[in-house]
Every structure is written in structure tokens, then in C-alpha cells.
Motif scaffolding. Structure first.
Motif, PDB file in Angstrom:
ATOM      1  N   ASP A 150       0.857  -1.189   0.000  1.00  0.00           N
ATOM      2  CA  ASP A 150       0.000   0.000   0.000  1.00  0.00           C
ATOM      3  C   ASP A 150       0.891   1.237   0.000  1.00  0.00           C
ATOM      4  OD1 ASP A 150      -1.885   1.951   0.306  1.00  0.00           O
ATOM      5  OD2 ASP A 150      -2.930   0.984   1.973  1.00  0.00           O
ATOM      6  N   ILE A 151       1.213   1.736  -1.176  1.00  0.00           N
ATOM      7  CA  ILE A 151       2.159   2.841  -1.293  1.00  0.00           C
ATOM      8  C   ILE A 151       1.585   4.140  -0.756  1.00  0.00           C
ATOM      9  CG2 ILE A 151       1.502   3.593  -3.620  1.00  0.00           C
ATOM     10  CD1 ILE A 151       5.089   3.223  -2.266  1.00  0.00           C
TER      11      ILE A 151
ATOM     12  N   ARG B  40      -4.786  -4.163  -4.322  1.00  0.00           N
ATOM     13  CA  ARG B  40      -4.861  -4.387  -5.760  1.00  0.00           C
ATOM     14  C   ARG B  40      -5.004  -3.062  -6.498  1.00  0.00           C
ATOM     15  NH1 ARG B  40      -2.805  -9.348  -6.007  1.00  0.00           N
ATOM     16  NH2 ARG B  40      -3.892 -10.777  -4.600  1.00  0.00           N
ATOM     17  N   TYR B  41      -4.346  -2.966  -7.620  1.00  0.00           N
ATOM     18  CA  TYR B  41      -4.419  -1.769  -8.457  1.00  0.00           C
ATOM     19  C   TYR B  41      -5.005  -2.150  -9.804  1.00  0.00           C
ATOM     20  CZ  TYR B  41      -1.311   0.250  -4.963  1.00  0.00           C
ATOM     21  OH  TYR B  41      -0.757   0.690  -3.789  1.00  0.00           O
ATOM     22  N   ALA B  42      -5.831  -1.256 -10.355  1.00  0.00           N
ATOM     23  CA  ALA B  42      -6.501  -1.544 -11.625  1.00  0.00           C
ATOM     24  C   ALA B  42      -5.485  -1.736 -12.742  1.00  0.00           C
ATOM     25  CB  ALA B  42      -7.480  -0.422 -11.973  1.00  0.00           C
TER      26      ALA B  42
ATOM     27  N   ARG C 119       0.520  -2.143 -10.560  1.00  0.00           N
ATOM     28  CA  ARG C 119       0.503  -3.103  -9.467  1.00  0.00           C
ATOM     29  C   ARG C 119       1.872  -3.766  -9.304  1.00  0.00           C
ATOM     30  NH1 ARG C 119      -3.244  -6.055 -11.246  1.00  0.00           N
ATOM     31  NH2 ARG C 119      -2.008  -7.765 -12.102  1.00  0.00           N
ATOM     32  N   ARG C 120       2.460  -4.160 -10.444  1.00  0.00           N
ATOM     33  CA  ARG C 120       3.784  -4.790 -10.379  1.00  0.00           C
ATOM     34  C   ARG C 120       4.835  -3.799  -9.877  1.00  0.00           C
ATOM     35  NH1 ARG C 120       1.982  -7.111 -15.305  1.00  0.00           N
ATOM     36  NH2 ARG C 120       3.117  -5.515 -16.480  1.00  0.00           N
TER      37      ARG C 120
END
Length: 485
Positions: A112-113, A244-246, A251-252
Motif C-alpha cells: 500500500d504505497i 490491488r491496483y486496476a 501493481r507490479r
């Protein structure tokens, strides 16, 4: 029946018995495994969503939280200044310092940046606000004694690392449980002791001793890193869901950044643990060496070992030092010192350390005796305020003792003067402080009032005669006589 069949028949009961033992043993292992699993398993009773929400809610530092932090810093500073453990514990209980640290550990574990960025920003605000508050208190407060509570936060050791790590483990496990265990949170707040080091940083800056501030900040850094590391490990173990990122590419990228940051945090944590552990081993062996050699040495005369001036310095590049101080006229023979150096090399962590012996008017590094005096003055400056009060009282006692020796038996003197000098009308006495700007002294002064009908020549003669008599009578050549006009 053949011989082989007979043997098979004879051995079959023992085989059955062996199989039963194996089954019983496996059953016992299974029971123990199940018991330990039920005893230590924590995943099933974990509320990941509520834990994450509560940790994120404790991250911000503004409004009420900022004022609570300032008040707790003031309370802790007063407690450290007054050497009161109870007050310091009270300040730690209301301190909100844990929030951003838990936020950093959790955000690294779940990628979670955004939470990591907020945690770092609020952590910086927390540290700066705490140090400024403590600095202002100790800078403006008139009593700034170097209490044992303050000095204890300037030299961290391996125990501080272990307390921070296991305290962090206990805190995160308690926060993750369904129905948070408040008593554990309070206990960790006390044990990890984040606030006193920050107060000591402000104290060191306020009194102009940056090495105090550096040692305390080192302790605070240790606590922060290992609490964050414990949080990271527990969150990973409990398998909190990753953010999770869209965008798959984002995300990577976030996952890689979080992993790299986690590794970068763990590297200094491991390095810090190693250094503190090595220093603790050095200190332990140094103390053991001193107990077996220096402390048991017996002087025949007036020499003595000053243990409170012993200095142990650990440097990881191999230039560590053990410095001991002896006072008095008797010196430790050179052959004894050489024997101590040989015995020092028997300790594997002391082989490269230098052994300095300071005694009497010389030491083995050929420094002057005034080094011992400077060393003593430095240590004397670290004594508590009560020692200064004792010194002042002792000086006052010496002064009073001297004045007692100069007390004048005025009643007897006045009676003798009246009997010896018929022209005397009145006699007075007082002490007068006089200086020639080189030294100061207290002078006994007699004031004589002669009868009006006595001539000036007679007054002068009687005054001179009385002065000689008083000097002889009181054994004091400094006294003077003044005539009342």
C-alpha cells in the motif's frame, strides 16, 4: 511344518506389538501437534479488515492527536528531569507515537504505497514536533540535571533491540485479534519506550551535548526499525490481502517498490542488531576481564582502583579501548600491567582492544597527570544536583568552623577592660570584612568610647596600650581599635 514356517509363526506376535507401538507413537505426535496448533494458531481469530482500518486511523498527526503528543512529551520530560519512573510511564501510556510506525510496517507488507507515504510524512512530523517540544522544555526550564533516567537513554544495547522487536510482535498480534487486547497495547507502549529517547534528544541539544542526542536518537531508531519489522513479519504471516491496483503495470511496480523498501529496511535492522550484539559481547567480556584482574588487585599502600572512572569504548573497526584509573601514591608495577595485557588477549573479543592504565602522576601513554584531573572534573559534572548542594554545605561548614575559632569572649574582655582602664566609658565589638583586592579577610574591630574629660594624649596612650593588651590576650595580631568620635 517347516522350520521357516515355525519362525514366521513365532515372530508374528512381536511384529504386531511393534506396529501397535508405532501407531500409538504416531497418535501421540498427532495429539501434540493438534494441541500446539490449537494453542498457537492465530490466523483463524484475525480480523484483517478491522486491523487495517484501525492502524490507518491512528496514522494522522493533527488536531487532538498533536496536542496529546505535546502534552505527553512535556510530562515525559518532567519525569526524566525529576528522575521519576512513574511519571515517565504515565507519559508513555498517553503517547500516540505507535500509529505511523505500525502504518509503515503494514503498508510495506500489503504493497500500500499511499499508506506508506502518509505514514512517513506523519512519522517525520511526530519526530520533529517531539524533539522541538523537549528542546524548548529543557532549554527554558532552570533545572536541567543529568538524571539516571536521561542517561539510560543515551547508550542502547542488545536488550533494547530485543524489547523493540518482541514488543512490536505483541502489539501487532494484539491489534490483529478480533476484539483488541487493550492491556497488551498499554504494556507495549511502556516496554518499547519510544518517547523517552526523543525527550533525551531534546535534552542533549538543549544543554549543548550532541553526543547525548545522537545516542538517544540511535535508540529511537532501533525501536522504530524493529517495531516496523515485527509489524511487517506478522502481517505477512497472517496473510493480509494485498492492495490491488486496476493497472497491472502499476501493481507490479508498487509490489516491487514495496519489496525493495522492505529489504532496505531489513538491511539496517540486521546491521544494527549485529553491531549492538557485538558491542554487548565486548562489554560483557570487558567486565569479566576487569573483575578477574583489575578489581582483585591488592595495594600494599595508599593506592586504589577508581571503578567509576573506568571507560569502555567499543569500535567495530578494532580500535576499542579499556581505560582504568588508579589514584594514590602507590603505582601498579609494570610486570603486573603486562600480565593484565596478556590475560586480556585470552578473551577473543578483547584481543585488538587497547588497555590504558592511568595512575598517579603517569600513565602508559605518557600523558600528563592533568588528564586524570580533567577526567575527574568531567565525571564530577555528571553528578546529581544533590552532590553540588553537599559540596556547598561542606564549604559553609568549613567557613563556620573557622569563624568559631575566632569567636571573642566579649563579656570577659569588657569586664577586664573596665577593671584595667578607669577612663573607659563604653566598649563595642564587631567583625569587619576587609580586602586589599588580592585576598579577603575578616578583622575583629573594637570601638572604645573614652570619658569626655580625658585628654587626647591620654586617650592615645590608653588606646595604644589596650591594643597591645588585646592582641596578646586574644592571640590575634589582626585586630584593630577605633575611638568613638
Amino acid at each position: 511344518m517347516s522350520e521357516d514356517q515355525k519362525k514366521d509363526t513365532e515372530t508374528s506376535p512381536s511384529q504386531d506389538s511393534g506396529d501397535e507401538v508405532k501407531k500409538d507413537f504416531k497418535g501421540l505426535l498427532g495429539s501434540v501437534r493438534k494441541f500446539l496448533s490449537d494453542l498457537l494458531e492465530i490466523r483463524s481469530n484475525t480480523d484483517a479488515a478491522a486491523t487495517k482500518e484501525s492502524i490507518i486511523a491512528d496514522i494522522p498527526f493533527k488536531g487532538h492527536t498533536s496536542w496529546i503528543l505535546v502534552c505527553s512529551i512535556f510530562i515525559a520530560s518532567v519525569g526524566l528531569n525529576a528522575n521519576s519512573t512513574a511519571v515517565v510511564i504515565g507519559a508513555m501510556l498517553i503517547s500516540p507515537l505507535m500509529g505511523p510506525i505500525l502504518g509503515m510496517g503494514m503498508s510495506l507488507a500489503i504493497n500500500d504505497i499511499d499508506t506508506l507515504r502518509r505514514s512517513l510524512k506523519n512519522f517525520a512530523v511526530m519526530v520533529v514536533l517531539s524533539v522541538i517540544t523537549a528542546f524548548l522544555f529543557f532549554y527554558l526550564f532552570p533545572l536541567r540535571d543529568e538524571s539516571s533516567e536521561l542517561l539510560a537513554r543515551t547508550k542502547p544495547d542488545i536488550r533494547d533491540v530485543l524489547i523493540a522487536f518482541f514488543g512490536g510482535l505483541a502489539l501487532v498480534i494484539a491489534r490483529a485479534k478480533k476484539g483488541t487486547i487493550a492491556s497488551v497495547i498499554f504494556g507495549v507502549a511502556i516496554a518499547t519506550a519510544l518517547m523517552p529517547p526523543l525527550c533525551t534528544v531534546g535534552f542533549g541539544l538543549a544543554i549543548g551535548k550532541p553526543w547525548y542526542a545522537a545516542g538517544a536518537m540511535y535508540l529511537f531508531t532501533i525501536n522504530t526499525i524493529f517495531i516496523g519489522l515485527a509489524t511487517f513479519l506478522v502481517i505477512k504471516f497472517l496473510r493480509f490481502p494485498m492492495v490491488r491496483y486496476a493497472n497491472s503495470q502499476r501493481r507490479r511496480l508498487i509490489a516491487r517498490l514495496a519489496s525493495i523498501t522492505g529489504i532496505l529496511v531489513m538491511i539496517p535492522a540486521g546491521f544494527t542488531f549485529y553491531n549492538v550484539f557485538q558491542e554487548s559481547l565486548f562489554m560483557k567480556q570487558a567486565q569479566s576481564f576487569l573483575q578477574d584482574t583489575v578489581e582483585v588487585y591488592q595495594f600494599d599502600g595508599a593506592g586504589r582502583y577508581v571503578d567509576n572512572l573506568t571507560k569502555l569504548e567499543y569500535v567495530d573497526d578494532g580500535t576499542s579501548m579499556i581505560e582504568v584509573v588508579f589514584m594514590g601514591d602507590e603505582l601498579v608495577p609494570e610486570n603486573v600491567v603486562n600480565t593484565w595485557r596478556i590475560q586480556k588477549n585470552e578473551y577473543n573479543r578483547l584481543k585488538n582492544a587497547e588497555l590504558h592504565i592511568i595512575q598517579g602522576g603517569k600513565d602508559d601513554s605518557e600523558e600528563k597527570f592533568n588528564y586524570v584531573s580533567e577526567l575527574y572534573e568531567k565525571n564530577k559534572a555528571e553528578l546529581l544536583n544533590k552532590d553540588e548542594q553537599i559540596r556547598m554545605l561542606e564549604e559553609e561548614l568549613v567557613s563556620l568552623t573557622k569563624n568559631v575559632g575566632k569567636q571573642i569572649p566579649f563579656q570577659d574582655i569588657s569586664a577586664e577592660a573596665k577593671a584595667n582602664y578607669e577612663n573607659i566609658e563604653a566598649l563595642g565589638f564587631s567583625y569587619q570584612v576587609r580586602t586589599d583586592f588580592k585576598k579577603m579577610d575578616t578583622i575583629p574591630v573594637f570601638e572604645v568610647d573614652w570619658k569626655d574629660e580625658v585628654s587626647s594624649g591620654q586617650k592615645e596612650a590608653d588606646t595604644k596600650k589596650m591594643l597591645a593588651w588585646l592582641k596578646l590576650r586574644l592571640q590575634d595580631t589582626t585586630l584593630v581599635i577605633k575611638e568613638v568620635e
